[in-house]
Design a protein around this motif. Structure first.
Motif, PDB file in Angstrom:
ATOM      1  N   PRO A  14       3.950   5.162  -5.728  1.00 17.00           N
ATOM      2  CA  PRO A  14       2.828   6.044  -6.089  1.00 17.00           C
ATOM      3  C   PRO A  14       2.581   7.076  -4.996  1.00 17.00           C
ATOM      4  O   PRO A  14       2.948   6.873  -3.833  1.00 17.00           O
ATOM      5  N   GLY A  15       1.936   8.169  -5.366  1.00 12.29           N
ATOM      6  CA  GLY A  15       1.537   9.149  -4.378  1.00 12.29           C
ATOM      7  C   GLY A  15       0.482   8.575  -3.453  1.00 12.29           C
ATOM      8  O   GLY A  15      -0.201   7.593  -3.780  1.00 12.29           O
ATOM      9  N   VAL A  16       0.318   9.184  -2.273  1.00 16.46           N
ATOM     10  CA  VAL A  16      -0.624   8.664  -1.276  1.00 16.46           C
ATOM     11  C   VAL A  16      -1.488   9.803  -0.739  1.00 16.46           C
ATOM     12  O   VAL A  16      -1.060  10.961  -0.643  1.00 16.46           O
ATOM     13  N   TYR A  17      -2.728   9.445  -0.383  1.00 14.41           N
ATOM     14  CA  TYR A  17      -3.609  10.379   0.308  1.00 14.41           C
ATOM     15  C   TYR A  17      -3.165  10.494   1.761  1.00 14.41           C
ATOM     16  O   TYR A  17      -2.899   9.500   2.427  1.00 14.41           O
ATOM     17  N   THR A  18      -3.107  11.713   2.249  1.00 18.41           N
ATOM     18  CA  THR A  18      -2.731  11.920   3.641  1.00 18.41           C
ATOM     19  C   THR A  18      -3.236  13.287   4.084  1.00 18.41           C
ATOM     20  O   THR A  18      -4.062  13.914   3.398  1.00 18.41           O
ATOM     21  N   THR A  19      -2.762  13.763   5.206  1.00 16.15           N
ATOM     22  CA  THR A  19      -3.112  15.101   5.676  1.00 16.15           C
ATOM     23  C   THR A  19      -1.836  15.876   5.991  1.00 16.15           C
ATOM     24  O   THR A  19      -0.762  15.294   6.172  1.00 16.15           O
ATOM     25  N   ALA A  20      -1.975  17.193   6.056  1.00 17.90           N
ATOM     26  CA  ALA A  20      -0.861  18.081   6.381  1.00 17.90           C
ATOM     27  C   ALA A  20      -1.438  19.291   7.110  1.00 17.90           C
ATOM     28  O   ALA A  20      -2.632  19.591   6.982  1.00 17.90           O
TER      29      ALA A  20
END
Length: 352
Positions: A14-20
């Protein structure tokens, strides 16, 4: 400076919450503050893709921000961009293009040879960073302005709307009064397909789906003339409706074995089958397997011209846009409901 985002980090996960890092626009780019992102079943297909599998994991690398139906407002302009202003509402054409290959020169950006990988394109949200983030950088010539309109309502149009439009326009100009057109799959794209055919032709529309409530919606709300439940006898029902003549145009938004076989079975001579559905199906064509002189095409993507036309129809209030809205922290829940077929409209994430 960083921003929040939702990424596909690994195939089959699954997709994941993160930062960029927050992107910086070049001189010909626009930094868009994202306001809304539509979710697509192709996102789910990507998350389920096993390493090396077609059509995504065999040609793309994971590690990109999801979301290819993006609308927002101008946050910052590159030095060479002078025809937009900060705060103006814009919609993003997720199909990227080089601008100088044979297809781009002909206005067929969806076939750009630079961004083509196998049978698909590298696009924002599919191989490159997409819109499920606070900001996205987009070249000016891949944006369409919608002025002061609320950008949220346009998010589903940037793929679901224009992909359906492009697929249907392959045969709509050929339809005449008395003709029949079939729309297979009355979901996020098929609902637009019914509207476009009814709006832009005099053909009678037959809607096909496995879900009764979608068929009822197609007939009572979208104006389909006939509905047929998908199944082993669907071809015979369609032939009965057309009094044995078959159909003149057909768009298959499912693209599985059964629906593609149905399309080949009901198309009439000089008819046209358009298949934007990427369900992984296939069909055997040949003598006595499809009407002679009928045409078959896998429909991929859309052009900027088509996006502008669809946005114009929406601005004029001629297009029904159904959405199920979700907050940023409900992205996994929205994808789950999408996969289970529990939505009444297009899932749209409000990025705030």
């Amino acid at each position: 400076m960083s921003m929040k985002c939702f990424k596909l980090e690994q195939w089959g996960q699954p997709g994941v919450y993160t930062t960029a890092p927050r992107p910086t626009p070049g001189v010909n780019d626009v930094l868009v503050r994202v306001k809304a992102v539509g979710l697509c079943l192709s996102d789910v297909h990507m998350m389920h893709s096993q390493p090396g599998s077609d059509p995504y994991a065999s040609v793309l690398e994971p590690g990109f921000i999801l979301g290819h139906e993006t609308a927002g407002v101008v946050e910052e302009l590159g030095a060479n961009v002078t025809d937009l202003k900060k705060g103006e509402s814009v919609v993003v054409h997720h199909v990227q293009h080089c601008g100088h290959c044979e297809y781009c020169e002909r206005g067929l950006e969806m076939h750009c040879t630079y961004y083509k990988r196998g049978d698909i394109l590298v696009t924002r949200g599919s191989g490159q960073d997409g819109g499920l983030a606070e900001f996205v950088v987009v070249p000016r010539d891949e944006l369409v302005s919608v002025g002061n309109d609320d950008p949220v309502r346009y998010a589903p149009l940037t793929d679901a709307g224009i992909t359906a439009y492009s697929a249907c326009m392959k045969f709509i100009p050929r339809l005449r009064p008395g003709d029949f057109a079939v729309v297979i799959g009355i979901g996020g794209l098929g609902s637009y397909g019914v509207q476009f055919i009814k709006m832009m032709s005099a053909a009678r529309v037959i809607a096909v789906d496995t879900i009764p409530r979608r068929l009822e919606f197609a007939q009572k709300e979208l104006g389909a003339d006939f509905v047929v439940a998908a199944g082993p006898d669907a071809a015979e029902k369609i032939k009965a409706i057309t009094e044995g003549r078959g159909v003149d145009g057909l768009v298959d938004f499912a693209g599985v074995d059964q629906t593609m076989r149905l399309a080949a079975d009901v198309v009439r001579p000089r008819g046209f089958i358009s298949v934007p559905g990427m369900g992984g199906g296939s069909v055997t064509l040949g003598w006595n397997k499809m009407a002679t002189t009928a045409e078959f095409a896998l429909s991929l993507g859309s052009s900027r011209k088509e996006m502008r036309e669809v946005c114009q129809l929406a601005r004029e209030g001629r297009l029904r846009i159904d959405m199920d809205k979700f907050s940023w922290d409900q992205i996994p829940e929205a994808y789950e409901k999408l996969e289970k077929g529990e939505l009444s409209g297009r899932a749209v994430i409000l990025v705030d």
